[in-house]
Design a protein around this motif. Structure first.
Motif, PDB file in Angstrom:
ATOM      1  N   GLU A  88      -1.582  -8.743 -13.112  1.00 31.75           N
ATOM      2  CA  GLU A  88      -1.127  -8.021 -14.312  1.00 31.75           C
ATOM      3  C   GLU A  88       0.382  -8.149 -14.493  1.00 31.75           C
ATOM      4  O   GLU A  88       0.890  -8.165 -15.615  1.00 31.75           O
ATOM      5  CB  GLU A  88      -1.433  -6.521 -14.189  1.00 31.75           C
ATOM      6  CG  GLU A  88      -2.864  -6.114 -14.337  1.00 31.75           C
ATOM      7  CD  GLU A  88      -3.038  -4.602 -14.119  1.00 31.75           C
ATOM      8  OE1 GLU A  88      -4.138  -4.128 -14.389  1.00 31.75           O
ATOM      9  OE2 GLU A  88      -2.100  -3.918 -13.667  1.00 31.75           O
ATOM     10  N   LEU A  89       1.087  -8.175 -13.369  1.00 30.77           N
ATOM     11  CA  LEU A  89       2.549  -8.236 -13.397  1.00 30.77           C
ATOM     12  C   LEU A  89       3.053  -9.676 -13.494  1.00 30.77           C
ATOM     13  O   LEU A  89       4.260  -9.907 -13.470  1.00 30.77           O
ATOM     14  CB  LEU A  89       3.122  -7.554 -12.152  1.00 30.77           C
ATOM     15  CG  LEU A  89       2.878  -6.037 -12.083  1.00 30.77           C
ATOM     16  CD1 LEU A  89       3.179  -5.498 -10.676  1.00 30.77           C
ATOM     17  CD2 LEU A  89       3.716  -5.287 -13.120  1.00 30.77           C
ATOM     18  N   GLY A  90       2.127 -10.639 -13.562  1.00 26.95           N
ATOM     19  CA  GLY A  90       2.507 -12.035 -13.782  1.00 26.95           C
ATOM     20  C   GLY A  90       2.731 -12.847 -12.529  1.00 26.95           C
ATOM     21  O   GLY A  90       3.201 -13.987 -12.602  1.00 26.95           O
ATOM     22  N   VAL A  91       2.400 -12.256 -11.340  1.00 18.22           N
ATOM     23  CA  VAL A  91       2.618 -12.971 -10.078  1.00 18.22           C
ATOM     24  C   VAL A  91       1.329 -12.918  -9.249  1.00 18.22           C
ATOM     25  O   VAL A  91       1.230 -12.176  -8.273  1.00 18.22           O
ATOM     26  CB  VAL A  91       3.800 -12.357  -9.287  1.00 18.22           C
ATOM     27  CG1 VAL A  91       4.170 -13.257  -8.101  1.00 18.22           C
ATOM     28  CG2 VAL A  91       5.012 -12.139 -10.185  1.00 18.22           C
ATOM     29  N   PRO A  92       0.307 -13.699  -9.645  1.00 21.79           N
ATOM     30  CA  PRO A  92      -1.008 -13.539  -9.014  1.00 21.79           C
ATOM     31  C   PRO A  92      -1.041 -13.855  -7.526  1.00 21.79           C
ATOM     32  O   PRO A  92      -1.912 -13.336  -6.821  1.00 21.79           O
ATOM     33  CB  PRO A  92      -1.897 -14.512  -9.807  1.00 21.79           C
ATOM     34  CG  PRO A  92      -0.959 -15.430 -10.516  1.00 21.79           C
ATOM     35  CD  PRO A  92       0.312 -14.671 -10.748  1.00 21.79           C
ATOM     36  N   ASP A  93      -0.130 -14.663  -7.029  1.00 24.48           N
ATOM     37  CA  ASP A  93      -0.173 -15.028  -5.604  1.00 24.48           C
ATOM     38  C   ASP A  93       0.707 -14.131  -4.737  1.00 24.48           C
ATOM     39  O   ASP A  93       0.950 -14.434  -3.572  1.00 24.48           O
ATOM     40  CB  ASP A  93       0.254 -16.491  -5.426  1.00 24.48           C
ATOM     41  CG  ASP A  93      -0.746 -17.436  -6.082  1.00 24.48           C
ATOM     42  OD1 ASP A  93      -1.935 -17.076  -6.136  1.00 24.48           O
ATOM     43  OD2 ASP A  93      -0.330 -18.509  -6.544  1.00 24.48           O
ATOM     44  N   HIS A  94       1.174 -13.032  -5.285  1.00 22.11           N
ATOM     45  CA  HIS A  94       2.076 -12.127  -4.561  1.00 22.11           C
ATOM     46  C   HIS A  94       1.348 -11.484  -3.376  1.00 22.11           C
ATOM     47  O   HIS A  94       0.170 -11.157  -3.488  1.00 22.11           O
ATOM     48  CB  HIS A  94       2.532 -11.044  -5.543  1.00 22.11           C
ATOM     49  CG  HIS A  94       3.738 -10.287  -5.111  1.00 22.11           C
ATOM     50  ND1 HIS A  94       3.692  -9.324  -4.124  1.00 22.11           N
ATOM     51  CD2 HIS A  94       5.029 -10.331  -5.531  1.00 22.11           C
ATOM     52  CE1 HIS A  94       4.906  -8.811  -3.963  1.00 22.11           C
ATOM     53  NE2 HIS A  94       5.736  -9.398  -4.799  1.00 22.11           N
ATOM     54  N   PRO A  95       2.009 -11.271  -2.226  1.00 22.57           N
ATOM     55  CA  PRO A  95       1.372 -10.501  -1.141  1.00 22.57           C
ATOM     56  C   PRO A  95       1.053  -9.088  -1.611  1.00 22.57           C
ATOM     57  O   PRO A  95       1.692  -8.559  -2.535  1.00 22.57           O
ATOM     58  CB  PRO A  95       2.445 -10.460  -0.045  1.00 22.57           C
ATOM     59  CG  PRO A  95       3.434 -11.513  -0.391  1.00 22.57           C
ATOM     60  CD  PRO A  95       3.366 -11.714  -1.892  1.00 22.57           C
ATOM     61  N   SER A  96       0.054  -8.459  -0.965  1.00 28.47           N
ATOM     62  CA  SER A  96      -0.347  -7.109  -1.378  1.00 28.47           C
ATOM     63  C   SER A  96      -0.821  -6.307  -0.174  1.00 28.47           C
ATOM     64  O   SER A  96      -1.219  -6.862   0.858  1.00 28.47           O
ATOM     65  CB  SER A  96      -1.468  -7.178  -2.414  1.00 28.47           C
ATOM     66  OG  SER A  96      -2.669  -7.650  -1.814  1.00 28.47           O
ATOM     67  N   CYS A  97      -0.815  -4.980  -0.344  1.00 25.11           N
ATOM     68  CA  CYS A  97      -1.319  -4.097   0.714  1.00 25.11           C
ATOM     69  C   CYS A  97      -2.819  -4.297   0.912  1.00 25.11           C
ATOM     70  O   CYS A  97      -3.313  -4.240   2.038  1.00 25.11           O
ATOM     71  CB  CYS A  97      -1.007  -2.648   0.384  1.00 25.11           C
ATOM     72  SG  CYS A  97       0.752  -2.248   0.500  1.00 25.11           S
ATOM     73  N   ALA A  98      -3.558  -4.516  -0.177  1.00 25.74           N
ATOM     74  CA  ALA A  98      -5.004  -4.728  -0.045  1.00 25.74           C
ATOM     75  C   ALA A  98      -5.288  -5.987   0.774  1.00 25.74           C
ATOM     76  O   ALA A  98      -6.158  -5.977   1.653  1.00 25.74           O
ATOM     77  CB  ALA A  98      -5.640  -4.825  -1.428  1.00 25.74           C
ATOM     78  N   ALA A  99      -4.539  -7.060   0.508  1.00 27.96           N
ATOM     79  CA  ALA A  99      -4.744  -8.296   1.278  1.00 27.96           C
ATOM     80  C   ALA A  99      -4.306  -8.101   2.728  1.00 27.96           C
ATOM     81  O   ALA A  99      -4.955  -8.609   3.660  1.00 27.96           O
ATOM     82  CB  ALA A  99      -3.979  -9.448   0.628  1.00 27.96           C
ATOM     83  N   ASN A 100      -3.211  -7.364   2.943  1.00 30.22           N
ATOM     84  CA  ASN A 100      -2.778  -7.087   4.322  1.00 30.22           C
ATOM     85  C   ASN A 100      -3.852  -6.316   5.078  1.00 30.22           C
ATOM     86  O   ASN A 100      -4.138  -6.603   6.246  1.00 30.22           O
ATOM     87  CB  ASN A 100      -1.481  -6.256   4.316  1.00 30.22           C
ATOM     88  CG  ASN A 100      -0.275  -7.064   3.853  1.00 30.22           C
ATOM     89  OD1 ASN A 100      -0.310  -8.283   3.786  1.00 30.22           O
ATOM     90  ND2 ASN A 100       0.810  -6.354   3.540  1.00 30.22           N
ATOM     91  N   LEU A 101      -4.466  -5.323   4.410  1.00 32.37           N
ATOM     92  CA  LEU A 101      -5.521  -4.539   5.047  1.00 32.37           C
ATOM     93  C   LEU A 101      -6.712  -5.425   5.398  1.00 32.37           C
ATOM     94  O   LEU A 101      -7.236  -5.382   6.519  1.00 32.37           O
ATOM     95  CB  LEU A 101      -5.966  -3.413   4.108  1.00 32.37           C
ATOM     96  CG  LEU A 101      -7.201  -2.644   4.554  1.00 32.37           C
ATOM     97  CD1 LEU A 101      -6.940  -1.852   5.830  1.00 32.37           C
ATOM     98  CD2 LEU A 101      -7.709  -1.738   3.441  1.00 32.37           C
ATOM     99  N   ARG A 102      -7.160  -6.219   4.436  1.00 28.10           N
ATOM    100  CA  ARG A 102      -8.330  -7.077   4.682  1.00 28.10           C
ATOM    101  C   ARG A 102      -8.061  -8.049   5.834  1.00 28.10           C
ATOM    102  O   ARG A 102      -8.941  -8.303   6.671  1.00 28.10           O
ATOM    103  CB  ARG A 102      -8.712  -7.824   3.408  1.00 28.10           C
ATOM    104  CG  ARG A 102      -9.314  -6.919   2.330  1.00 28.10           C
ATOM    105  CD  ARG A 102      -9.803  -7.739   1.143  1.00 28.10           C
ATOM    106  NE  ARG A 102     -10.283  -6.932   0.037  1.00 28.10           N
ATOM    107  CZ  ARG A 102     -11.486  -6.336  -0.021  1.00 28.10           C
ATOM    108  NH1 ARG A 102     -12.330  -6.466   0.983  1.00 28.10           N
ATOM    109  NH2 ARG A 102     -11.825  -5.617  -1.070  1.00 28.10           N
ATOM    110  N   ALA A 103      -6.837  -8.581   5.890  1.00 28.27           N
ATOM    111  CA  ALA A 103      -6.499  -9.521   6.972  1.00 28.27           C
ATOM    112  C   ALA A 103      -6.502  -8.809   8.322  1.00 28.27           C
ATOM    113  O   ALA A 103      -6.994  -9.340   9.331  1.00 28.27           O
ATOM    114  CB  ALA A 103      -5.134 -10.156   6.689  1.00 28.27           C
ATOM    115  N   ALA A 104      -5.950  -7.591   8.361  1.00 28.63           N
ATOM    116  CA  ALA A 104      -5.895  -6.849   9.633  1.00 28.63           C
ATOM    117  C   ALA A 104      -7.304  -6.519  10.119  1.00 28.63           C
ATOM    118  O   ALA A 104      -7.604  -6.632  11.312  1.00 28.63           O
ATOM    119  CB  ALA A 104      -5.075  -5.570   9.457  1.00 28.63           C
ATOM    120  N   LEU A 105      -8.186  -6.106   9.200  1.00 27.76           N
ATOM    121  CA  LEU A 105      -9.544  -5.744   9.597  1.00 27.76           C
ATOM    122  C   LEU A 105     -10.370  -6.973   9.958  1.00 27.76           C
ATOM    123  O   LEU A 105     -11.246  -6.909  10.833  1.00 27.76           O
ATOM    124  CB  LEU A 105     -10.221  -4.947   8.481  1.00 27.76           C
ATOM    125  CG  LEU A 105      -9.643  -3.556   8.227  1.00 27.76           C
ATOM    126  CD1 LEU A 105     -10.412  -2.868   7.105  1.00 27.76           C
ATOM    127  CD2 LEU A 105      -9.641  -2.691   9.483  1.00 27.76           C
TER     128      LEU A 105
END
Ligand SMILES: [Zn+2]
Length: 184
Positions: A88-105
């Motif tokens: 939505e903010l125009g940076v689709p490949d930006h790191p995110s907390c959701a991706a960090n969580l999924r990677a950790a789990l």
């Protein structure tokens, strides 16, 4: 990290002004997890206070707030940032907390159908008198810390929020320290 019942975890904002997303899952059954909605209903507060319990989607206590050296602004309203938000903010490949969580789990063999709404430590989203929400920069100072005690064996994940497009972090994105404290 895995945190046994009775042990505590301290999250330290080393440089100040950094939001962290805290997620907690029942170690024995990750379909039970900390729920911001159920915790708000339990405590009837916008921001958590010392001594209050955080509860799961089954209304059972999973964490207690035992110490807070910060200004006490820990948002309980806003979902984790995720790839759709950055798109939505125009940076689709930006790191995110959701991706960090999924990677950790994923390292523990856990996959999630949904990303739970986190405890957003050091994040200040007050309600205005007109019932709007304000997105304010994090007020925490260098070295400010918040400590949670585990009320059940849990898996705790903390993501230093990489949001640099909406001004919730102050200045640069900086690391958080996570200290595991043994049972008293
Ligand atoms: Zn985030």
């Amino acid at each position: 990290m895995r945190v046994g019942a009775g042990a505590s975890v301290r999250v330290v904002d080393l440089d100040g002004g950094q939001v962290g997303d805290v997620f907690a899952f029942n170690a024995a059954d990750p379909t039970e997890f900390h729920s911001a909605g159920y915790t708000r209903a339990r405590n009837s507060r916008l921001f958590p206070a010392i001594g209050e319990k955080f509860v799961t989607n089954r209304r059972r206590s999973i964490l207690t707030l035992v110490a807070d050296g910060s200004p006490g602004r820990h948002d309980m309203l806003i979902p984790a940032c995720d790839p759709a938000r950055y798109a939505e903010l125009g940076v689709p490949d930006h790191p995110s907390c959701a991706a960090n969580l999924r990677a950790a789990l994923a390292e523990r063999g856990i996959t999630l159908a949904e990303v739970p709404q986190p405890i957003n430590v050091f994040m200040d989203i007050p309600v205005t008198p007109e019932a709007g929400l304000e997105w304010l920069p994090s007020p925490s100072r260098p070295g400010d810390a918040i400590t949670f005690r585990a009320e059940m064996d849990c898996v705790l994940v903390v993501s230093a929020c990489p949001q640099d497009l909406v001004a919730i972090n102050t200045g640069e994105i900086t690391p958080l320290a996570i200290d595991l404290l043994p049972e008293d």
